[in-house]
Design a protein around this motif. Structure first.
Motif, mmCIF file in Angstrom:
data_model
loop_
_atom_site.group_PDB
_atom_site.id
_atom_site.type_symbol
_atom_site.label_atom_id
_atom_site.label_comp_id
_atom_site.label_asym_id
_atom_site.label_seq_id
_atom_site.Cartn_x
_atom_site.Cartn_y
_atom_site.Cartn_z
ATOM 1 N N ASN A 118 0.838 -1.209 0.000
ATOM 2 C CA ASN A 118 0.000 0.000 0.000
ATOM 3 C C ASN A 118 0.877 1.264 0.000
ATOM 4 O O ASN A 118 0.601 2.236 -0.698
ATOM 5 C CB ASN A 118 -0.897 -0.023 1.242
ATOM 6 N N TYR A 119 1.982 1.202 0.750
ATOM 7 C CA TYR A 119 2.931 2.321 0.858
ATOM 8 C C TYR A 119 3.732 2.481 -0.441
ATOM 9 O O TYR A 119 3.864 3.589 -0.967
ATOM 10 C CB TYR A 119 3.825 2.039 2.056
ATOM 11 N N TYR A 120 4.236 1.386 -1.001
ATOM 12 C CA TYR A 120 4.991 1.467 -2.257
ATOM 13 C C TYR A 120 4.114 2.030 -3.376
ATOM 14 O O TYR A 120 4.603 2.723 -4.259
ATOM 15 C CB TYR A 120 5.506 0.094 -2.723
ATOM 16 N N ALA A 121 2.815 1.674 -3.349
ATOM 17 C CA ALA A 121 1.905 2.110 -4.411
ATOM 18 C C ALA A 121 1.580 3.599 -4.288
ATOM 19 O O ALA A 121 0.933 4.166 -5.164
ATOM 20 C CB ALA A 121 0.621 1.282 -4.378
ATOM 21 N N GLY A 122 2.013 4.218 -3.198
ATOM 22 C CA GLY A 122 1.816 5.660 -3.040
ATOM 23 C C GLY A 122 0.487 6.040 -2.415
ATOM 24 O O GLY A 122 0.124 7.222 -2.393
ATOM 25 N N TYR A 123 -0.237 5.056 -1.889
ATOM 26 C CA TYR A 123 -1.508 5.373 -1.239
ATOM 27 C C TYR A 123 -1.272 5.940 0.159
ATOM 28 O O TYR A 123 -0.229 5.693 0.773
ATOM 29 C CB TYR A 123 -2.384 4.115 -1.120
ATOM 30 N N ASP A 124 -2.258 6.667 0.680
ATOM 31 C CA ASP A 124 -2.195 7.165 2.045
ATOM 32 C C ASP A 124 -2.119 5.991 3.014
ATOM 33 O O ASP A 124 -2.586 4.893 2.718
ATOM 34 C CB ASP A 124 -3.457 7.984 2.372
ATOM 35 N N HIS A 125 -1.549 6.271 4.195
ATOM 36 C CA HIS A 125 -1.505 5.262 5.246
ATOM 37 C C HIS A 125 -2.929 4.943 5.707
ATOM 38 O O HIS A 125 -3.657 5.831 6.138
ATOM 39 C CB HIS A 125 -0.682 5.769 6.431
ATOM 40 N N VAL A 126 -3.340 3.690 5.570
ATOM 41 C CA VAL A 126 -4.673 3.264 6.022
ATOM 42 C C VAL A 126 -4.561 1.909 6.700
ATOM 43 O O VAL A 126 -3.528 1.248 6.622
ATOM 44 C CB VAL A 126 -5.682 3.159 4.848
ATOM 45 N N ALA A 127 -5.629 1.492 7.359
ATOM 46 C CA ALA A 127 -5.662 0.191 8.023
ATOM 47 C C ALA A 127 -7.040 -0.430 7.790
ATOM 48 O O ALA A 127 -7.916 0.160 7.158
ATOM 49 C CB ALA A 127 -5.384 0.353 9.509
ATOM 50 N N LYS A 128 -7.186 -1.645 8.288
ATOM 51 C CA LYS A 128 -8.478 -2.344 8.308
ATOM 52 C C LYS A 128 -9.157 -2.389 6.935
ATOM 53 O O LYS A 128 -8.532 -2.730 5.950
ATOM 54 C CB LYS A 128 -9.369 -1.724 9.379
ATOM 55 N N LYS A 129 -10.467 -2.033 6.897
ATOM 56 C CA LYS A 129 -11.250 -2.160 5.649
ATOM 57 C C LYS A 129 -10.663 -1.341 4.507
ATOM 58 O O LYS A 129 -10.702 -1.758 3.354
ATOM 59 C CB LYS A 129 -12.700 -1.704 5.895
ATOM 60 N N LYS A 130 -10.101 -0.150 4.836
ATOM 61 C CA LYS A 130 -9.548 0.694 3.769
ATOM 62 C C LYS A 130 -8.299 0.064 3.164
ATOM 63 O O LYS A 130 -8.076 0.165 1.950
ATOM 64 C CB LYS A 130 -9.233 2.097 4.307
ATOM 65 N N LEU A 131 -7.491 -0.561 4.020
ATOM 66 C CA LEU A 131 -6.304 -1.256 3.500
ATOM 67 C C LEU A 131 -6.736 -2.436 2.634
ATOM 68 O O LEU A 131 -6.176 -2.679 1.563
ATOM 69 C CB LEU A 131 -5.417 -1.734 4.657
ATOM 70 N N LEU A 132 -7.772 -3.135 3.080
ATOM 71 C CA LEU A 132 -8.300 -4.263 2.297
ATOM 72 C C LEU A 132 -8.816 -3.779 0.941
ATOM 73 O O LEU A 132 -8.562 -4.403 -0.090
ATOM 74 C CB LEU A 132 -9.406 -4.972 3.083
ATOM 75 N N THR A 133 -9.511 -2.656 0.942
ATOM 76 C CA THR A 133 -10.028 -2.108 -0.313
ATOM 77 C C THR A 133 -8.887 -1.726 -1.257
ATOM 78 O O THR A 133 -8.924 -2.040 -2.449
ATOM 79 C CB THR A 133 -10.917 -0.871 -0.032
ATOM 80 N N ASN A 134 -7.853 -1.064 -0.730
ATOM 81 C CA ASN A 134 -6.701 -0.690 -1.565
ATOM 82 C C ASN A 134 -6.024 -1.922 -2.160
ATOM 83 O O ASN A 134 -5.673 -1.936 -3.340
ATOM 84 C CB ASN A 134 -5.676 0.107 -0.747
#
Ligand code: ADP
Ligand code: MG
Length: 379
Positions: A118-134
């Motif tokens: 998620n971090y390498y892809a340049g997305y904002d730091h997220v957790a839980k459902k948002k991380l799953l969605t990303n």
């Protein structure tokens, strides 16, 4: 180069290995509610294999006909992906099998690789459902790249292939001690950190490593005559002995019984609070330990913390690690060095060792990076 990146075909068929016990136990519900509708839109069909016990996924991918799948998806924590990687490496056709793109969807309590991608892809730091969605979105896009693995060997003769990290001491203790708070999700690590701070321990052993910089320094000029120089620190291997299908040799590592080569560095101190060799940026969704790490940087990011650090400083470092600013604190007890290989020899078998978050008996261990050994969906 041409092998570095690829894209999944459409339509595409994914085998999903899902651990229903991972994290707080919602992986199957989350898969059906969040993941499946997105994948359907992207023309990705899924077959779900629900694991019934530890090692189930390992056996499944070791024996599976892989030609029917375009990708192997792991919906769990890092532990299940570790099983999948090592199951694939046990196959006689591992070299072919490791070309199958792997995908991690965070369903566990320890989702370090998902947070890293998620971090390498340049997305904002997220957790839980948002991380799953990303991460599901990354699978929908279908772009994959190569990932380094680290080969770890133990004194008792075990060999593992690891994608995340090897640890001993403080962080590994937190990881294993907090397993009983799995129901808390990733908050288990916060609670575990505070508990382990209270009973802070010192671990004695010898740490040695082959720094990345040793190859560029030229401190040992190559002789023009005489024996051929050892390039890149590689130890000459007997020629023509590798049988087809045999595992990749650890060309940087002498046997554990022999001393490390002269161009390695031996850490003079032998009392540590922790040693952690990490090869991804994140050690957990809220632990940005190696901000410079990338999927195929050819590097092991080696951290070690010497004994004598106060609890307050240790806590400060861990709080800073949530933003990846711990090295800015210039703490004299914390060292960081990018390496190609390392060896750790505990003086007595004390404390837990972990590989990709899974516990290991404490014994001498050494490891080296194998660049670009597998492929992973990365956005
Ligand atoms: P978490 O991040 O929650 O720890 P992991 O993916 O790391 O999730 O899984 C933890 C462990 O659970 C792994 O070592 C795996 O072998 C094991 N496991 C897999 N399937 C099951 C199951 N059905 N029941 C219990 N344990 C399982
Ligand atoms: Mg785990």
């Amino acid at each position: 180069d041409g092998d570095s990146y690829g894209v999944l075909p459409r339509p595409c068929h994914a085998l999903v290995l899902l651990n229903p016990q991972s994290g707080s136990g919602r992986a199957l519900d989350d898969f059906q509610a969040v993941v499946q509708p997105m994948l359907a839109e992207a023309d990705i069909a899924t077959t779900v294999f629900v694991t019934e016990r530890a090692h189930h996924a390992h056996e499944k991918v070791r024996d599976e006909d892989l030609s029917q799948w375009d990708t192997l998806v792991v919906m769990s924590g890092d532990g299940l992906l570790f099983e999948v990687v090592n199951g694939l490496m046990e196959r006689p056709d591992w070299r072919e099998a490791m070309k199958k793109p792997l995908c991690i969807l965070p369903g566990g309590s320890g989702n370090a690789l998902a947070a890293s991608i998620n971090y390498y892809a340049g997305y904002d730091h997220v957790a839980k459902k948002k991380l799953l969605t990303n991460c599901t979105f990354i699978l929908c896009k279908g772009l994959y790249t190569q990932m380094d693995l680290v080969s770890l060997s133990t004194a008792s003769g075990k060999r593992f292939f690891s994608f995340l990290g090897f640890g001993w001491g403080f962080i590994s203790d937190v990881d294993i001690d907090s397993e009983k708070y799995r129901w808390l999700g990733s908050a288990r690590f916060t609670l575990g950190t505070l508990q382990c701070l209270a009973k802070l321990r010192v671990y004695q052993g010898r740490l040695s490593y082959l720094p990345v910089a040793a190859e560029q320094g030229g401190s040992a000029p190559a002789p023009r005559d005489g024996p051929a120089p050892v390039t890149n620190g590689h130890i000459p291997q007997p020629a023509g002995t590798a049988a087809p299908g045999s595992l990749p040799p650890d060309s940087l590592l002498p046997p554990l019984g022999q001393p490390v080569p002269a161009h390695w560095t031996v850490v003079p101190e032998e009392e540590f609070v922790l040693v952690y060799a990490i090869y991804q940026s994140h050690l957990g969704t809220n632990l940005l330990m190696a901000p410079a790490a990338r999927l195929h940087d050819g590097c092991i990011h080696l951290f070690y913390m010497k004994a004598g650090i106060s609890r307050v400083t240790l806590l400060k470092l861990f709080l800073a690690m949530s933003r990846g600013t711990h090295l800015d604190l210039n703490c004299p007890h914390l060292s960081y060095v990018p390496v190609r290989a390392f060896r750790l020899e505990p003086r007595v078998p004390a404390g837990v060792m972990t590989v990709d978050g899974e516990a290991l008996a404490c014994e001498p261990v050494q490891g080296q990076v194998h660049p670009r050994l597998c492929r992973v969906l990365s956005g």
